[in-house]
Design a protein around this motif. Sequence first.
Motif, PDB file in Angstrom:
ATOM      1  N   GLU A  41     -27.438 -21.914   1.542  1.00 41.53           N
ATOM      2  CA  GLU A  41     -26.283 -21.219   0.972  1.00 41.53           C
ATOM      3  C   GLU A  41     -25.724 -21.997  -0.213  1.00 41.53           C
ATOM      4  OE1 GLU A  41     -21.986 -19.312   2.354  1.00 41.53           O
ATOM      5  OE2 GLU A  41     -22.938 -20.872   3.584  1.00 41.53           O
ATOM      6  N   VAL A  42     -25.398 -21.278  -1.273  1.00 36.41           N
ATOM      7  CA  VAL A  42     -24.730 -21.862  -2.437  1.00 36.41           C
ATOM      8  C   VAL A  42     -23.457 -21.055  -2.672  1.00 36.41           C
ATOM      9  CG1 VAL A  42     -24.885 -22.416  -4.882  1.00 36.41           C
ATOM     10  CG2 VAL A  42     -26.936 -22.553  -3.456  1.00 36.41           C
ATOM     11  N   THR A  43     -22.309 -21.681  -2.508  1.00 34.93           N
ATOM     12  CA  THR A  43     -21.029 -20.980  -2.591  1.00 34.93           C
ATOM     13  C   THR A  43     -20.440 -21.065  -3.995  1.00 34.93           C
ATOM     14  OG1 THR A  43     -19.739 -22.929  -1.994  1.00 34.93           O
ATOM     15  CG2 THR A  43     -20.597 -21.575  -0.169  1.00 34.93           C
ATOM     16  N   ILE A  44     -19.406 -20.259  -4.220  1.00 38.29           N
ATOM     17  CA  ILE A  44     -18.669 -20.325  -5.486  1.00 38.29           C
ATOM     18  C   ILE A  44     -18.114 -21.730  -5.693  1.00 38.29           C
ATOM     19  CG2 ILE A  44     -16.621 -19.522  -6.707  1.00 38.29           C
ATOM     20  CD1 ILE A  44     -18.749 -17.454  -6.793  1.00 38.29           C
ATOM     21  N   LYS A  45     -17.629 -22.326  -4.623  1.00 36.89           N
ATOM     22  CA  LYS A  45     -17.105 -23.699  -4.696  1.00 36.89           C
ATOM     23  C   LYS A  45     -18.180 -24.664  -5.190  1.00 36.89           C
ATOM     24  CE  LYS A  45     -15.613 -27.388  -1.550  1.00 36.89           C
ATOM     25  NZ  LYS A  45     -14.457 -27.916  -2.285  1.00 36.89           N
ATOM     26  N   ASP A  46     -19.393 -24.548  -4.642  1.00 38.35           N
ATOM     27  CA  ASP A  46     -20.489 -25.408  -5.076  1.00 38.35           C
ATOM     28  C   ASP A  46     -20.774 -25.226  -6.562  1.00 38.35           C
ATOM     29  OD1 ASP A  46     -20.822 -26.299  -2.440  1.00 38.35           O
ATOM     30  OD2 ASP A  46     -22.240 -24.686  -1.981  1.00 38.35           O
ATOM     31  N   LEU A  47     -20.753 -23.987  -7.011  1.00 40.34           N
ATOM     32  CA  LEU A  47     -21.074 -23.701  -8.407  1.00 40.34           C
ATOM     33  C   LEU A  47     -19.990 -24.201  -9.346  1.00 40.34           C
ATOM     34  CD1 LEU A  47     -22.585 -20.109  -8.077  1.00 40.34           C
ATOM     35  CD2 LEU A  47     -23.805 -22.261  -8.392  1.00 40.34           C
ATOM     36  N   VAL A  48     -18.723 -24.087  -8.933  1.00 38.50           N
ATOM     37  CA  VAL A  48     -17.638 -24.598  -9.770  1.00 38.50           C
ATOM     38  C   VAL A  48     -17.750 -26.103  -9.925  1.00 38.50           C
ATOM     39  CG1 VAL A  48     -15.135 -24.907  -9.960  1.00 38.50           C
ATOM     40  CG2 VAL A  48     -16.063 -22.700  -9.235  1.00 38.50           C
ATOM     41  N   VAL A  49     -18.040 -26.807  -8.832  1.00 34.45           N
ATOM     42  CA  VAL A  49     -18.206 -28.261  -8.883  1.00 34.45           C
ATOM     43  C   VAL A  49     -19.381 -28.625  -9.790  1.00 34.45           C
ATOM     44  CG1 VAL A  49     -18.790 -30.304  -7.534  1.00 34.45           C
ATOM     45  CG2 VAL A  49     -17.149 -28.641  -6.630  1.00 34.45           C
ATOM     46  N   ASN A  50     -20.491 -27.908  -9.633  1.00 28.83           N
ATOM     47  CA  ASN A  50     -21.673 -28.201 -10.447  1.00 28.83           C
ATOM     48  C   ASN A  50     -21.437 -27.873 -11.915  1.00 28.83           C
ATOM     49  OD1 ASN A  50     -24.736 -28.833 -10.400  1.00 28.83           O
ATOM     50  ND2 ASN A  50     -24.593 -26.936 -11.557  1.00 28.83           N
ATOM     51  N   ALA A  51     -20.633 -26.824 -12.176  1.00 34.09           N
ATOM     52  CA  ALA A  51     -20.393 -26.415 -13.557  1.00 34.09           C
ATOM     53  C   ALA A  51     -19.737 -27.519 -14.370  1.00 34.09           C
ATOM     54  CB  ALA A  51     -19.523 -25.161 -13.578  1.00 34.09           C
ATOM     55  N   LEU A  52     -18.960 -28.371 -13.714  1.00 31.87           N
ATOM     56  CA  LEU A  52     -18.277 -29.456 -14.427  1.00 31.87           C
ATOM     57  C   LEU A  52     -19.271 -30.447 -15.018  1.00 31.87           C
ATOM     58  CD1 LEU A  52     -15.354 -30.144 -11.926  1.00 31.87           C
ATOM     59  CD2 LEU A  52     -15.382 -28.634 -13.917  1.00 31.87           C
ATOM     60  N   ARG A  53     -20.505 -30.455 -14.493  1.00 38.30           N
ATOM     61  CA  ARG A  53     -21.536 -31.371 -14.999  1.00 38.30           C
ATOM     62  C   ARG A  53     -22.407 -30.726 -16.078  1.00 38.30           C
ATOM     63  NH1 ARG A  53     -22.453 -31.609  -9.198  1.00 38.30           N
ATOM     64  NH2 ARG A  53     -21.205 -33.274  -8.266  1.00 38.30           N
ATOM     65  N   GLU A 107      -2.200 -20.225  -3.802  1.00 42.24           N
ATOM     66  CA  GLU A 107      -1.724 -21.324  -2.957  1.00 42.24           C
ATOM     67  C   GLU A 107      -2.366 -21.257  -1.575  1.00 42.24           C
ATOM     68  OE1 GLU A 107       2.457 -22.658  -0.827  1.00 42.24           O
ATOM     69  OE2 GLU A 107       2.540 -21.662  -2.786  1.00 42.24           O
ATOM     70  N   THR A 108      -2.431 -20.077  -0.994  1.00 37.28           N
ATOM     71  CA  THR A 108      -3.043 -19.904   0.329  1.00 37.28           C
ATOM     72  C   THR A 108      -4.525 -20.259   0.289  1.00 37.28           C
ATOM     73  OG1 THR A 108      -1.470 -18.163   0.889  1.00 37.28           O
ATOM     74  CG2 THR A 108      -3.490 -18.274   2.188  1.00 37.28           C
ATOM     75  N   MET A 109      -5.218 -19.803  -0.757  1.00 40.39           N
ATOM     76  CA  MET A 109      -6.648 -20.094  -0.861  1.00 40.39           C
ATOM     77  C   MET A 109      -6.907 -21.589  -1.064  1.00 40.39           C
ATOM     78  SD  MET A 109      -8.197 -16.836  -2.971  1.00 40.39           S
ATOM     79  CE  MET A 109      -6.962 -16.797  -4.272  1.00 40.39           C
ATOM     80  N   THR A 110      -6.000 -22.256  -1.776  1.00 36.29           N
ATOM     81  CA  THR A 110      -6.137 -23.700  -1.949  1.00 36.29           C
ATOM     82  C   THR A 110      -5.991 -24.421  -0.615  1.00 36.29           C
ATOM     83  OG1 THR A 110      -5.244 -23.533  -4.194  1.00 36.29           O
ATOM     84  CG2 THR A 110      -5.225 -25.713  -3.172  1.00 36.29           C
ATOM     85  N   LEU A 111      -5.079 -23.949   0.226  1.00 33.54           N
ATOM     86  CA  LEU A 111      -4.908 -24.544   1.555  1.00 33.54           C
ATOM     87  C   LEU A 111      -6.159 -24.373   2.412  1.00 33.54           C
ATOM     88  CD1 LEU A 111      -1.254 -23.395   2.324  1.00 33.54           C
ATOM     89  CD2 LEU A 111      -2.026 -25.757   1.992  1.00 33.54           C
ATOM     90  N   GLY A 124     -15.793 -15.067 -11.723  1.00 34.73           N
ATOM     91  CA  GLY A 124     -15.621 -13.626 -11.552  1.00 34.73           C
ATOM     92  C   GLY A 124     -14.467 -13.277 -10.643  1.00 34.73           C
ATOM     93  N   GLU A 125     -14.352 -14.003  -9.524  1.00 32.74           N
ATOM     94  CA  GLU A 125     -13.228 -13.754  -8.614  1.00 32.74           C
ATOM     95  C   GLU A 125     -13.033 -14.954  -7.706  1.00 32.74           C
ATOM     96  OE1 GLU A 125     -11.866 -10.835  -4.927  1.00 32.74           O
ATOM     97  OE2 GLU A 125     -13.476 -10.196  -6.263  1.00 32.74           O
ATOM     98  N   ILE A 126     -11.790 -15.374  -7.572  1.00 34.82           N
ATOM     99  CA  ILE A 126     -11.437 -16.442  -6.638  1.00 34.82           C
ATOM    100  C   ILE A 126     -10.972 -15.781  -5.347  1.00 34.82           C
ATOM    101  CG2 ILE A 126      -9.729 -18.210  -6.138  1.00 34.82           C
ATOM    102  CD1 ILE A 126     -11.870 -19.259  -7.891  1.00 34.82           C
ATOM    103  N   ARG A 127     -11.617 -16.143  -4.228  1.00 35.61           N
ATOM    104  CA  ARG A 127     -11.240 -15.514  -2.958  1.00 35.61           C
ATOM    105  C   ARG A 127     -11.216 -16.494  -1.793  1.00 35.61           C
ATOM    106  NH1 ARG A 127     -16.154 -11.365  -2.124  1.00 35.61           N
ATOM    107  NH2 ARG A 127     -15.721 -10.974  -4.314  1.00 35.61           N
ATOM    108  N   ASP A 128     -11.459 -17.784  -2.045  1.00 36.16           N
ATOM    109  CA  ASP A 128     -11.485 -18.750  -0.944  1.00 36.16           C
ATOM    110  C   ASP A 128     -11.104 -20.132  -1.468  1.00 36.16           C
ATOM    111  OD1 ASP A 128     -13.749 -19.573  -2.329  1.00 36.16           O
ATOM    112  OD2 ASP A 128     -15.136 -18.547  -0.970  1.00 36.16           O
TER     113      ASP A 128
END
Length: 476
Positions: A308-320, A367-371, A329-333
């Motif tokens: 599995e590759v999540t949006i979170k994984d891709l955002v972290v990788n994108a910084l490199r 805020e909820t999704m960040t928690l 596209g959409e933040i949901r978690d």
Amino acid sequence: MSLLKRIEQGQTDGSPSPPAAPEQPVASDAGDGTSRLSGLSARRTAAPGQTPGGRIHDIKNEVQNRLLQELDPTMDVTQTADVRRQIEELFESILTEMNIVLSRPERRRLFEQIVAEILGLGPIEPLLADDTITEIMINGAKNIYIEREGKIVREPTSFESDDHLMRIIDRIVAPLGRRIDESSPYVDARLQDGSRVNAVIPPISLGGPTLTIRKFAKNPITIEQLIEYGTVTAEAIEFIKATVIARVNMVISGGTGSGKTTMLNVISQYIPSDERILTIENAAELQLRQEHVVTLESRPPNIEGRGEVTIKDLVVNALRMRPDRIIVGEIRDEAALDMLQAMNTGHDGSMTTAHSNSPRDTLSRIETMTLMAGMDLPTRAIREQIASALELVIHLERMRDGTRKVTHISEIQGMEGDIITMTDLFVFEQTGLEDGRVIGRLRPTGLRPKFMVKLEQAGIQLPASIFGVGDRGSYR
């Protein structure tokens, strides 16, 4: 995937006839199929000059089964014209050998129906080709609804059975490396044109397989069209254009079907062409027009629960990956936390969308999704991150008449105590309801954003009249 394998995935027991296609020349070469088809003639012979009538589905099934056997399995399925030509030649040959007499419109309708099963998505192929339809909703094999001009109506078309619908769903998701079965009964996918697809099957969906297709216009919607439709005003667009060029971090919010992705697509054209843009999505559907765009797509786990590759994984990788801008596209978690971190670490001008009911609710949801990231951060620290990272919220709503409108453009100004402060720069004012249509306009509030200095540093001078100040001179 070979042609034969793809056809087998889409094989059907028959389906209602779609609208007849325009008349086209019909191949007259019957071919040499006597030895192969001699056993069928006696069972499916129709008297000359007569129409088989109620047996048309049986004929379709018989002809289609023969095509499965006769088509060259090595043919390149991407060469649609060549495949269609071969299907037509075999189709005419099989009808001749089976001694079936059909009128020209019936013959053409049967041919187009079979081609839709082999090369397309069966009964919904005509709906996909209809540019006036914006959404297709299939609730089990027999219930198909469409959205046209913001209104939902039922279509007479249907699938033959739930198995038939399942084969079409498999045909959509299989090329994307995704799966849908009892262990993974729902999936997000896309069509070749970028249209968004969601499928849910039993045991989660009690009424049978459910398929929802959000269609994308073949010709992308333009700024001028949005203004013409009343979605946004020219003044607001001029302001939004300035914020994009000046690298203001923004989130586009709204309910389901409110036009968030469309708005993101449209305003992204203002991103300078010399910037490196990374897009991150669950199912790639953004259609950015710049040349230097890297598209990343999340991936669900495989049948063993791995990979599995999540949006979170891709955002972290994108910084490199040395991005100038990151567009999610959409933040949901919990990926919301990483998106905020990216915005706070030099990636100005980043954009995302989020589901919410209002601009204030957008901040609460983030805020909820960040928690959800489980970092055990204090509430004030999270809100400080949000207030520091985000600068603008563009909120859209789907009105009661089915139209989509920008209802708020709000600036996030900072913190006062433990509260994030916001200021509405533009607000939609409804003035009435005429013949069922919402009448109103997006109007400036007379307030100017604190980040005007940021716009000026980018060399942008906006007239004060854009903000409803009444002075036609430039604001400095």
